[in-house]
Design an enzyme around this catalytic site. Structure first.
Site, PDB file in Angstrom:
ATOM      1  CG  ASP A  10      -1.905  -1.119   1.260  1.00 54.47           C
ATOM      2  OD1 ASP A  10      -2.526  -1.351   0.212  1.00 54.47           O
ATOM      3  OD2 ASP A  10      -2.078  -1.764   2.303  1.00 54.47           O
ATOM      4  CB  THR A  16      -4.582   0.339  -1.571  1.00 57.84           C
ATOM      5  OG1 THR A  16      -3.283   0.212  -1.022  1.00 57.84           O
ATOM      6  CG2 THR A  16      -4.760  -0.639  -2.699  1.00 57.84           C
ATOM      7  CE  LYS A  44      -1.196   7.723   3.195  1.00 55.92           C
ATOM      8  NZ  LYS A  44      -0.714   8.847   2.423  1.00 55.92           N
ATOM      9  CB  SER A 115       1.776  -6.158   2.485  1.00 53.04           C
ATOM     10  OG  SER A 115       0.574  -5.473   2.767  1.00 53.04           O
ATOM     11  CD  GLU A 170       6.999   0.173   4.721  1.00 54.10           C
ATOM     12  OE1 GLU A 170       6.302   1.203   4.575  1.00 54.10           O
ATOM     13  OE2 GLU A 170       6.508  -0.905   5.088  1.00 54.10           O
ATOM     14  CG  ASP A 171       3.785   4.079   1.951  1.00 48.92           C
ATOM     15  OD1 ASP A 171       3.939   2.971   2.480  1.00 48.92           O
ATOM     16  OD2 ASP A 171       2.679   4.653   1.868  1.00 48.92           O
TER      17      ASP A 171
HETATM   18  C1  G6P Z   1      -1.226  -1.462   5.213  1.00 50.00           C
HETATM   19  C2  G6P Z   1      -1.896  -0.110   5.078  1.00 50.00           C
HETATM   20  C3  G6P Z   1      -2.708   0.211   6.313  1.00 50.00           C
HETATM   21  C4  G6P Z   1      -3.675  -0.941   6.626  1.00 50.00           C
HETATM   22  C5  G6P Z   1      -2.901  -2.229   6.826  1.00 50.00           C
HETATM   23  C6  G6P Z   1      -3.809  -3.429   7.086  1.00 50.00           C
HETATM   24  O1  G6P Z   1      -0.177  -1.351   6.103  1.00 50.00           O
HETATM   25  O2  G6P Z   1      -0.930   0.909   4.873  1.00 50.00           O
HETATM   26  O3  G6P Z   1      -3.426   1.403   6.069  1.00 50.00           O
HETATM   27  O4  G6P Z   1      -4.429  -0.661   7.776  1.00 50.00           O
HETATM   28  O5  G6P Z   1      -2.137  -2.488   5.659  1.00 50.00           O
HETATM   29  O6  G6P Z   1      -4.564  -3.684   5.938  1.00 50.00           O
HETATM   30  P1  G6P Z   1      -5.842  -4.631   5.865  1.00 50.00           P
HETATM   31  O7  G6P Z   1      -6.141  -4.712   4.403  1.00 50.00           O
HETATM   32  O8  G6P Z   1      -5.430  -5.962   6.429  1.00 50.00           O
HETATM   33  O9  G6P Z   1      -6.924  -4.001   6.665  1.00 50.00           O
HETATM   34 MG    MG Z   2       2.578   1.378   2.893  1.00 51.75          MG
END
Ligand code: G6P
Ligand code: MG
Length: 219
Positions: A10, A16, A44, A115, A170-171
């Protein structure tokens, strides 16, 4: 030497964040408050349940709900999020990403996804980039979230690489910290000030090459 490049999903490979934001904002609106885009920055890279806690605090509703109620709210948010990402197409891969992944593999470097998202496999499949990864570690496979290094250490192990020979893309601040804790170098992707602790920073992949990566890491 670089053995494996480990990519967050993401905000690094696909955008996303906008879908996460729309779904969290909808939940906030059902709870009766407005969740601003600025506040969304704090979510994030953060896991789903931790994101919910941040959202509820923003709405002045921390500690108001039981664990079961929170599970239900997180599931509601995820249902909307899955609706969005189910409709994603390869057009939503960020510029230069596919070319860079091909460059990495051509250089004999392994690729892993690292991720926090439990939806990572669905997103990889919808955008057609699943085949570019030697290993995929997603939020369903780890017990602790970033900034814990577990997600990246698993990526190293699955690709047979020593942490010191891995580079993380990574962001999010939590991800840069996770890379540091894993003993890995990192490339911060984006313009956020929160990336200042990365080994090096790029605005995106558009003109980035393995050659440039190697040069930057040697400096
Ligand atoms: C990434 C995104 C977060 C998100 C997490 C869990 O790290 O940057 O914003 O909450 O994933 O994602 P999920 O799809 O499992 O809710
Ligand atoms: Mg990210």
């Amino acid at each position: 030497m670089i053995s494996t490049c480990i990519f967050d999903l993401d905000g690094v490979l696909v955008d996303t964040a906008k879908y996460h934001y729309l779904a969290w904002r909808k939940l906030a609106s059902q709870l009766g408050f407005d969740f601003t885009e600025r506040r969304n920055e704090a979510l994030k890279g953060v896991s789903r349940m931790a994101s919910l806690d941040i959202l509820l605090s923003a709405g002045g509703m921390a500690d108001r709900f039981t664990a079961a109620e929170k599970q239900e709210m997180a599931a509601r948010k995820n249902g909307w999020y899955v609706d969005y990402v189910s409709r994603m197409t390869p057009d939503e891969i960020l510029p230069g990403v596919v070319r860079f992944l091909e460059d990495v593999r051509r250089a004999g470097i392994k690729t892993a996804l690292g991720s926090a998202s439990r939806n990572a496999p669905l997103i990889l499949e919808r955008t057609g980039i699943a085949g570019y990864f030697d290993a995929v570690v997603d939020g369903g496979m780890v017990s602790t979230a970033k900034p814990d290094p577990q997600v990246f250490l698993m990526g190293a192990e699955l690709t047979g690489a020593e942490p010191a020979a891995c580079v993380v893309f990574e962001d999010a601040e939590a991800g840069i910290e996770a890379a540091a804790r894993a003993g890995m170098r990192s490339v911060g992707v984006g313009t956020s000030k929160a990336l200042s602790r990365a080994t090096t920073i790029i605005p995106g992949f558009e003109t980035f090459t393995v050659n440039e990566l190697t040069q930057r890491l040697e400096q």
